[in-house]
Scaffold this active site. Structure first.
Site, PDB file in Angstrom:
ATOM      1  N   GLY A 250      43.390 -67.994 108.304  1.00 34.27           N
ATOM      2  CA  GLY A 250      43.059 -69.224 107.667  1.00 34.27           C
ATOM      3  C   GLY A 250      43.491 -69.561 106.269  1.00 34.27           C
ATOM      4  O   GLY A 250      44.142 -70.751 106.184  1.00 34.27           O
ATOM      5  N   ASP A 251      43.613 -68.616 105.666  1.00 32.67           N
ATOM      6  CA  ASP A 251      43.984 -68.722 104.024  1.00 32.67           C
ATOM      7  C   ASP A 251      45.663 -69.096 104.210  1.00 32.67           C
ATOM      8  O   ASP A 251      46.295 -70.019 103.661  1.00 32.67           O
ATOM      9  CB  ASP A 251      44.140 -67.520 103.273  1.00 32.67           C
ATOM     10  CG  ASP A 251      42.394 -66.739 103.291  1.00 32.67           C
ATOM     11  OD1 ASP A 251      41.867 -67.797 103.467  1.00 32.67           O
ATOM     12  OD2 ASP A 251      42.190 -65.804 103.168  1.00 32.67           O
TER      13      ASP A 251
END
Length: 308
Positions: A250-251
């Site tokens: 997600g990052d």
């Protein structure tokens, strides 16, 4: 300039083993340690993409020194507020079939340390991009991200937010420019059920229209993502591959969006690059590289959903 803020960083201690026996003696095949925390991960991926950023937040003790030494080695600038207590350690146990996480307790952050960080934010300029990412330490108010987004908006900076739960519910009241909830977090925001793409689009439109959030990217793991925002409504189908490393995916998606949007101001291109970056990390043993992301970008399919 791009800045990332990690209020709750950690050393990620990753251990790989054949199987994990609870209550027994387990031996690792290999292990490694790396500077972790969502904002720091974003800075690390931006660095892979050739985009500079400065990491902000809180670090302390010998574990905090490991993080600053790691960033120095990677040539990633940082300007952390120093704490007396040690930065936490998160343990991530990987087997052939499962991932188990044990997240350490975050250090206490006092009012003086918090104000020291706000003083750094007050020095930022119009047009600066600031990524607020990750969980909050237990000692900080759940409204901290909302306060920071309001401050950044007043200064003309661009607030990018990636968090969940109450901190997300609070922060959307201040209208960040970009958020990246997953479909479960989106449902929790409105206490409604999400059954299909139509439901996701309708809830994301509420964030865009009612809360003034310019770009809403709703991630759906291997199913890709749905974008709702200034550039329209579209679904992005993720590349096919075997997921081996979910930590940081997600990052990486946030970093991919920021990098491409910073270069082109084209949200469609930015969203596609976000999905490629998230997938590249998921298919690798660590955070993605630019080369891996560029290859997978060719496999991202964009479907227009503007009529929904």
């Amino acid at each position: 300039m791009i800045y990332t803020i990690t209020l709750n960083p950690a050393i990620d201690y990753v251990v790989k083993m054949d199987s994990f026996e609870q209550g027994g003696i387990n031996r690792s095949e290999y292990d490694y340690k790396e500077a972790g925390g969502k904002g720091i991960n974003v800075s690390r991926v931006l660095h892979q993409f050739g985009q500079s950023s400065t990491a902000l937040g809180f670090v302390g003790g010998f574990t905090g020194k490991f993080i600053t030494d790691s960033l120095t080695e990677l040539k990633i600038p940082y300007d952390f507020v120093q704490l007396q207590q040690d930065t936490r350690i998160n343990i991530k146990i990987k087997t052939e079939t499962d991932e188990t996480e044990v997240n350490g307790l975050s250090p206490a952050i006092g009012e003086a340390e918090y104000q020291a960080l706000l003083a750094k934010l007050k020095q930022l300029k119009e047009g600066d991009i600031v990524v607020l990412a990750g969980s909050l330490p237990h000692s900080l108010s759940k409204t901290v991200y909302r306060q920071m987004v309001s401050l950044l908006n007043e200064q003309g900076a661009i607030a990018v937010l990636d968090t969940s739960g109450t901190p997300l519910k609070e922060a959307i009241q201040a209208s960040p420019v970009f958020i990246k909830p997953n479909h479960h977090e989106l449902a929790d925001l409105f206490d409604e059920e999400v059954r299909d793409d139509y439901d996701i689009v309708q809830l994301a439109k509420r964030l865009h229209q009612d809360y003034g959030i310019n770009h809403v990217l709703v991630s759906m793991a291997k199913a890709g993502a749905i974008y709702v925002g200034d550039s329209g409504v579209f679904k992005l189908l993720a590349p096919k591959g075997k997921a081996v490393h979910s930590v940081g995916a997600g990052d990486s998606a946030v970093a991919g969006f920021i990098c491409k949007w910073y270069e082109t101001t084209d949200a469609r291109k930015a969203a596609a690059y976000a999905i490629a970056a998230g997938s590249a990390t998921a298919f690798s043993k660590t955070l993605c590289t630019k080369a891996e992301t560029d290859v997978l970008l060719q496999q991202v399919e964009v479907i227009d959903l503007s009529r929904r």
